[in-house]
Design a protein around this motif. Structure first.
Motif, PDB file in Angstrom:
ATOM      1  N   ARG A 166     -16.352-127.194 -42.081  1.00  0.00           N
ATOM      2  CA  ARG A 166     -15.646-127.739 -43.403  1.00  0.00           C
ATOM      3  C   ARG A 166     -16.239-126.898 -44.477  1.00  0.00           C
ATOM      4  O   ARG A 166     -17.604-126.640 -44.558  1.00  0.00           O
ATOM      5  CB  ARG A 166     -16.040-129.034 -43.451  1.00  0.00           C
ATOM      6  N   PHE A 167     -15.374-126.654 -45.449  1.00  0.00           N
ATOM      7  CA  PHE A 167     -15.936-125.871 -46.737  1.00  0.00           C
ATOM      8  C   PHE A 167     -15.518-126.863 -48.016  1.00  0.00           C
ATOM      9  O   PHE A 167     -14.424-127.271 -48.025  1.00  0.00           O
ATOM     10  CB  PHE A 167     -15.212-124.505 -46.826  1.00  0.00           C
ATOM     11  N   ILE A 168     -16.829-127.040 -48.639  1.00  0.00           N
ATOM     12  CA  ILE A 168     -16.594-127.824 -49.840  1.00  0.00           C
ATOM     13  C   ILE A 168     -17.036-126.941 -51.088  1.00  0.00           C
ATOM     14  O   ILE A 168     -17.895-126.150 -51.090  1.00  0.00           O
ATOM     15  CB  ILE A 168     -17.760-129.162 -49.874  1.00  0.00           C
ATOM     16  N   GLY A 169     -15.935-126.921 -51.866  1.00  0.00           N
ATOM     17  CA  GLY A 169     -16.162-126.048 -53.189  1.00  0.00           C
ATOM     18  C   GLY A 169     -15.178-126.375 -54.312  1.00  0.00           C
ATOM     19  O   GLY A 169     -14.342-127.338 -53.882  1.00  0.00           O
ATOM     20  N   LYS A 170     -14.944-125.541 -55.346  1.00  0.00           N
ATOM     21  CA  LYS A 170     -13.923-125.867 -56.320  1.00  0.00           C
ATOM     22  C   LYS A 170     -13.458-124.683 -56.703  1.00  0.00           C
ATOM     23  O   LYS A 170     -14.168-123.453 -56.753  1.00  0.00           O
ATOM     24  CB  LYS A 170     -14.497-126.169 -57.657  1.00  0.00           C
ATOM     25  N   ILE A 171     -11.865-124.516 -56.818  1.00  0.00           N
ATOM     26  CA  ILE A 171     -11.169-123.456 -57.136  1.00  0.00           C
ATOM     27  C   ILE A 171     -10.261-123.704 -58.371  1.00  0.00           C
ATOM     28  O   ILE A 171     -10.062-124.843 -58.821  1.00  0.00           O
ATOM     29  CB  ILE A 171     -10.350-122.894 -56.106  1.00  0.00           C
ATOM     30  N   GLY A 172      -9.906-122.606 -59.056  1.00  0.00           N
ATOM     31  CA  GLY A 172      -9.205-123.013 -60.174  1.00  0.00           C
ATOM     32  C   GLY A 172      -7.424-123.124 -59.498  1.00  0.00           C
ATOM     33  O   GLY A 172      -7.054-122.712 -58.292  1.00  0.00           O
ATOM     34  N   ARG A 173      -6.641-123.758 -60.250  1.00  0.00           N
ATOM     35  CA  ARG A 173      -5.396-124.193 -60.028  1.00  0.00           C
ATOM     36  C   ARG A 173      -4.584-122.931 -60.330  1.00  0.00           C
ATOM     37  O   ARG A 173      -3.762-122.953 -61.441  1.00  0.00           O
ATOM     38  CB  ARG A 173      -4.950-125.589 -60.566  1.00  0.00           C
ATOM     39  N   ASP A 174      -4.605-121.869 -59.367  1.00  0.00           N
ATOM     40  CA  ASP A 174      -4.084-120.697 -59.851  1.00  0.00           C
ATOM     41  C   ASP A 174      -3.611-120.025 -58.472  1.00  0.00           C
ATOM     42  O   ASP A 174      -4.249-120.343 -57.340  1.00  0.00           O
ATOM     43  CB  ASP A 174      -5.047-119.750 -60.635  1.00  0.00           C
ATOM     44  N   PRO A 175      -2.901-119.024 -58.513  1.00  0.00           N
ATOM     45  CA  PRO A 175      -2.497-118.324 -57.257  1.00  0.00           C
ATOM     46  C   PRO A 175      -3.806-117.622 -56.351  1.00  0.00           C
ATOM     47  O   PRO A 175      -3.443-117.623 -55.164  1.00  0.00           O
ATOM     48  CB  PRO A 175      -1.526-116.905 -57.633  1.00  0.00           C
ATOM     49  N   PHE A 176      -4.767-117.181 -57.117  1.00  0.00           N
ATOM     50  CA  PHE A 176      -5.817-116.842 -56.302  1.00  0.00           C
ATOM     51  C   PHE A 176      -6.632-117.922 -55.411  1.00  0.00           C
ATOM     52  O   PHE A 176      -7.088-117.616 -54.419  1.00  0.00           O
ATOM     53  CB  PHE A 176      -6.849-115.979 -57.091  1.00  0.00           C
ATOM     54  N   GLY A 177      -6.608-118.909 -56.475  1.00  0.00           N
ATOM     55  CA  GLY A 177      -7.147-120.474 -55.562  1.00  0.00           C
ATOM     56  C   GLY A 177      -6.148-120.695 -54.263  1.00  0.00           C
ATOM     57  O   GLY A 177      -6.743-120.859 -53.192  1.00  0.00           O
TER      58      GLY A 177
END
Ligand code: ATP
Length: 317
Positions: free
Chosen positions: A52-63
Motif C-alpha cells: 500500500r502507498f500512502i501519500g498526497k498528489i495534486g488534483r491534476d493530470p500528473f496526479g
C-alpha cells in the motif's frame, strides 16, 4: 498482517531521452513515476506482495497518471488528492561527467502537504511493515504525518523500515539534513544506507558507522554496496551477501527495488521487531533474504527507469 505500507513522496521525474547533457541543454524529456517510497511499494507489488502507498498528489493530470501507474503494478493506493498544490515535478539529467543535475518544482508540491489526520487508521492496521524515507521529513506538515504514522504502525506491532536516501538538493542545508535524518533512527527497526550515506551522516567509515547506527536504536543495518551486493549488520551478525553480476544499463531505482525485495522477504518470513535479529542470524536466512534482494536490485539495473524496470517473482527466481 501482510501489508507493506510505504508513506512518502509520489512525483513525476522528467528524465532526458539522451544522457550526457547538462540540464540547460536537454531538449526532450520523458515522464516517469517517481518517489522512493512509491518505488518500494511498486517493487513489492510486482513481486506479488501486498503493498500500500500512502501519500498526497495534486488534483491534476500528473496526479492521475501516478495513481494509474501504481494501480497497474498492483499497489493499493491510499492517496489524498488536493487542490492546494500541484503534483511535484523533478527534472533530472545525467551529465557527461557522470554528475546529476536536478531541478525541482516543489514550492510546495502536493506530497509535502500530507497531514497526520489524513492518514486513516485502517491504512496502518494490517501493516506487517511500515516503510518511510527522508524526503517526507524535510517540510511540515508531511514530516509530522510521516513520523506520526510510523509511531502508530509501530504501536500496532509493525516492523519499521527506514531508508534515509539522502537527497541534499532538497534540504535547506547539509547540517539540517544530517540532524533530522539521525534524529529519526530510534523509530526504525531496519535501516538501509549506502557507504557514502554513512560517511555523510556520521563522518566515519562504514564499519565503524554501522556499529554507531545500531547504538542509536535500529536492530539491523543494511549497507548497499552497488554491484558488490550488501552487508547485513546486527548485534548477532556482520556478513556481506555478494551481488548478482549483471550488465547494468540504468541504476535508477536499484536501491528502492532492493528494499522492496528485502521487505517482501521479511514479511513472508513473518519477521517482527521482537524476532528480527534472531531470525536473520539463523543459518542461511540472511543469505536467502539478501540474495533475493540483491537479485531484485540487479535486475532493475538491466532495464531503463524505476517502476518499468522492476522484476516479477518468476524473474528473480
Ligand atoms: P540508490 O538507488 O538511491 O542509488 P543505493 O545506493 O542503495 O540506492 P545501490 O547500492 O546502487 O543503490 O544498489 C542497490 C542494490 O542493487 C545493491 O545492493 C545490489 O544488490 C543491486 N545492484 C545495484 N547495482 C548493481 C549492479 N551494477 N550489478 C548488480 N547488482 C546491483
Amino acid at each position: 498482517k501482510t501489508y507493506i505500507v510505504c508513506l512518502g513522496e509520489l512525483l513525476i521525474d522528467f528524465v532526458p531521452e539522451i544522457n550526457g547533457q547538462a540540464l540547460a541543454d536537454v531538449t526532450s524529456f520523458q515522464r516517469a513515476a517517481g518517489g522512493a517510497p512509491a518505488n518500494v511499494a511498486a517493487a513489492v507489488a510486482k513481486l506479488g506482495g501486498d503493498a500500500r502507498f500512502i501519500g498526497k498528489i495534486g488534483r491534476d493530470p500528473f496526479g492521475d497518471f501516478l495513481v494509474r501507474t501504481l494501480d497497474e503494478v498492483g499497489v493499493q493506493t491510499a492517496v489524498v488528492q488536493t487542490d492546494e498544490a500541484k503534483t511535484g515535478l523533478a527534472f533530472v539529467s545525467l551529465r557527461a561527467d557522470g554528475e546529476r543535475d536536478f531541478l525541482f518544482f516543489r514550492d510546495p508540491a502536493a506530497d509535502m502537504l500530507l497531514r497526520a489526520d489524513e492518514v486513516q487508521s485502517q491504512w496502518l492496521e494490517d501493516a506487517a511493515v511500515y516503510h518511510f524515507g527522508s524526503v517526507s521529513l524535510i517540510a511540515e506538515p508531511c514530516r509530522t504525518a510521516t513520523l506520526d504514522a510510523a509511531q502508530r504502525a509501530k504501536d500496532l506491532g509493525a516492523l519499521v523500515s527506514y531508508d534515509p536516501n539522502v537527497r541534499l538538493a532538497l534540504w535547506p542545508s547539509a547540517d539540517a539534513a544530517r540532524a533530522e535524518i539521525l534524529a529519526q533512527l530510534p523509530l526504525a527497526d531496519v535501516v538501509k544506507v549506502s557507504e557514502e550515506e554513512i560517511e555523510f551522516l556520521l563522518g566515519v567509515d562504514a564499519t565503524t558507522g554501522a556499529q554507531q547506527l545500531l547504538q542509536r536504536g535500529p536492530k539491523v543495518i543494511i549497507i548497499t554496496l552497488g554491484p558488490e551486493g550488501c552487508r547485513v549488520v546486527s548485534a548477532r551478525q556482520d556478513v556481506v551477501i555478494p551481488g548478482t553480476p549483471v550488465a547494468a544499463v540504468d541504476t535508477t531505482g536499484a536501491g528502492d527495488s532492493f528494499v522492496g525485495g528485502m521487505l517482501f522477504q521479511l514479511a513472508s518470513l513473518s519477521v517482527t521487531p521482537a524476532n528480527i535479529v534472531d531470525a536473520l542470524a539463523e543459518a542461511g536466512v540472511a543469505e536467502r533474504v539478501f540474495d533475493f534482494a540483491n537479485r531484485v536490485g540487479a535486475i532493475t539495473t538491466t532495464r531503463r527507469g524505476a517502476i518499468p524496470a522492476l522484476p516479477t517473482l518468476a524473474e528473480v527466481e
